[in-house]
Design an enzyme around this catalytic site. Structure first.
Site, short mmCIF file in Angstrom:
data_model
loop_
_atom_site.label_atom_id
_atom_site.label_comp_id
_atom_site.label_asym_id
_atom_site.label_seq_id
_atom_site.Cartn_x
_atom_site.Cartn_y
_atom_site.Cartn_z
N PRO A 228 0.87 -1.18 0.00
CA PRO A 228 0.00 0.00 0.00
C PRO A 228 0.91 1.24 0.00
CG PRO A 228 -0.13 -1.15 2.12
CD PRO A 228 0.87 -1.89 1.29
N ASP A 404 5.92 2.41 2.16
CA ASP A 404 4.95 1.34 2.46
C ASP A 404 4.15 1.81 3.67
OD1 ASP A 404 3.65 -0.93 3.35
OD2 ASP A 404 5.32 -2.27 2.87
N HIS A 405 2.89 2.08 3.45
CA HIS A 405 2.07 2.67 4.51
C HIS A 405 1.82 1.69 5.66
CE1 HIS A 405 -0.12 5.77 6.33
NE2 HIS A 405 -0.94 6.11 5.36
N ARG A 406 2.12 0.40 5.44
CA ARG A 406 1.98 -0.54 6.56
C ARG A 406 3.09 -0.31 7.59
NH1 ARG A 406 2.43 -5.97 3.28
NH2 ARG A 406 4.17 -4.72 2.52
#
Ligand code: COA
Length: 432
Positions: A228, A404-406
């Site tokens: 994401p 990476d938004h995680r």
């Protein structure tokens, strides 16, 4: 013992029904209700069960024969005591076949919830039972159809007599699987792109892609699908940096060294990673941990004629500007000469993609997984910047940090690019 003929029972309006499978052979011990032969009409296939217990004395039909009600299928040797029951049962069997075929004619198109649960349970049982596959009851034409459709018959729930799989079951199974695939595509599944014959519209030439291009296509696609991704944009005023770099390059030219802006981007990123170590990390595959790396290895995206290659500057935090200038130039040259060894391409903790030498105002790089962020740098331009009193010409560098938004929050990304902008605006901060 007595000989007893077993005949084709009343099979409704069907006539000239084909024998498609014979399930017993001479000498077989058969129990009551064991399947003897399979008949198939235009509409359905049906299994003829034995009305009596006994031993098969002779088989009077062969596969391909056409039979009608009353025709002899086989002769059985039975105990005399079975006789009265047999006649009675034979009628039962005939009527049960009628009921089944009638029920099938009126079978609703949709499967009830209970049927669905039963189908699911029987599928689960088949999954558990390794011998289940061999126990599937289906005639040869159904097996042929299943082979043509690539259907594993052990996964199909039979709606025929005694769970026999009939053609309609195979069709229903295929329809069900196809509709599942369509609904999957709405979620995680990716619908395939249609294949287009471009030669219909004009001349084309099909050219092989290099192995590097094929490998990076796979990696990029994997990253695109798995990560994401968010991109944080910022700008750095590199006016001071550029005049410092040019001054130094005059001096360094005698030694054959040239510092390009890339060297400063590496130094700024090192400073950012030291301040915000969450960018020098990878997500643990268990999803519950993050792996912080205590080393800083910077990957440099290099364009080569065979495609994109990312050699790695190891321990970039331990190297000064001049060392970084020499090493990055060497790695880029080796990448273009295809002389890099595999070690030089592994172990990056963060990647820089610098397109500023080519052009562009901004772009969104894709994270080089399993890293969690990448810095994209576009072309610096001289812009009129208001300093509170006046507009002054300043060299402004566009930055794009994809992450990476995680693993990274938006606020952290904004702090990271702000840190880069400050370090690049004041080269003295690189020394800290
Ligand atoms: N803004 C303005 N000018 C820039 C610049 C920027 N951000 N970055 C570099 N330049 C200038 C340099 O100063 C140099 O100019 P000069 O010769 O007048 O001094 C010129 O552009 C060429 O620099 P370059 O050859 O790009 O050197 P570099 O050290 O900056 O970059 C590589 C080296 C390996 C990164 C670069 O050659 C490359 O391959 N870039 C492509 C990376 C890529 O394909 N990324 C896509 C990944 S998706």
């Amino acid at each position: 013992m007595m000989k007893e003929k077993v005949c084709v029972p009343d099979i409704g309006e069907a006539s000239d029904v084909e024998v498609i499978e014979i399930l017993v052979k001479q000498g077989d011990q058969v129990s009551r209700d064991d399947s003897l032969v399979v008949l198939e009409s235009d509409k359905a296939s049906m299994e003829i069960p034995s009305p009596v217990e006994g031993v098969v004395e002779s088989i009077e039909v062969k596969v391909g024969d056409k039979v009608d009600a009353g025709d002899t299928i086989l002769v059985m040797l039975t105990e005399i005591k079975e006789l009265p029951q047999e006649i009675e049962h034979s009628e039962e069997v005939a009527s049960s076949i009628d009921i089944v075929s009638e029920a099938r004619q009126h079978r609703p198109e949709t499967v009830t919830q209970q049927e669905a649960v039963l189908q699911e349970q029987s599928r689960e049982n088949l999954d558990r039972d390794p011998t289940a596959k061999s126990k599937v009851h289906a005639g040869p034409s159904v097996r042929k159809q299943a082979r043509e459709y690539g259907v594993d018959l052990s996964r199909v729930t039979g709606s025929g007599n005694f769970g026999r799989v009939i053609k309609e079951d195979v069709v229903a199974y295929v329809k069900n699987r196809l509709s599942q695939q369509v609904s999957d595509a709405v979620g995680a599944g990716i619908p395939a792109m249609p294949e287009v014959d471009f030669s219909k519209f004009g001349e084309v030439e099909v050219v092989s892609r290099s192995r590097i291009q094929q490998a990076s296509a796979r990696n990029l696609h994997r990253s695109w699908l798995n990560i994401p991704l968010v991109t944080q944009f910022d700008q750095a005023d590199i006016t001071g940096l550029e005049s410092f770099r040019k001054e130094q390059n005059i001096r360094l030219a005698e030694q054959g060294i040239k510092m390009t802006p890339l060297v400063f981007f590496i130094r700024a990123v090192v400073s950012g990673l030291q301040t915000y170590p969450q960018f020098n990390a990878s997500l643990h595959p268990d999803g519950e941990h993050i792996i912080h790396k205590k080393y800083i290895n910077i990957g440099i995206a290099v364009e080569t004629e065979d495609g994109l290659v990312v050699p790695v500057i190891r321990d970039a935090d331990k190297k000064g500007l001049i060392a970084l200038a020499g090493e990055s130039a060497n790695l880029a040259r080796q990448a273009r000469e295809k002389s890099l060894n595999i070690d030089a391409l592994q172990g990056a903790t963060f990647t820089i993609s610098s397109l500023g030498g080519i052009g562009g105002t901004s772009f969104t790089p894709l994270v080089n997984a399993p890293e969690v962020a990448i810095l994209g740098v576009s072309r610096a331009r001289i812009e009129a910047v208001y300093d509170g009193e006046d507009f002054k010409p300043r060299t402004i560098l566009p930055l794009a940090l994809s992450y990476d938004h995680r693993a990274i929050d938006g606020a952290e990304a904004a702090r990271f690019t702000d840190h880069l902008a400050r370090v690049l605006s004041d080269t003295r901060l690189m020394l800290l």
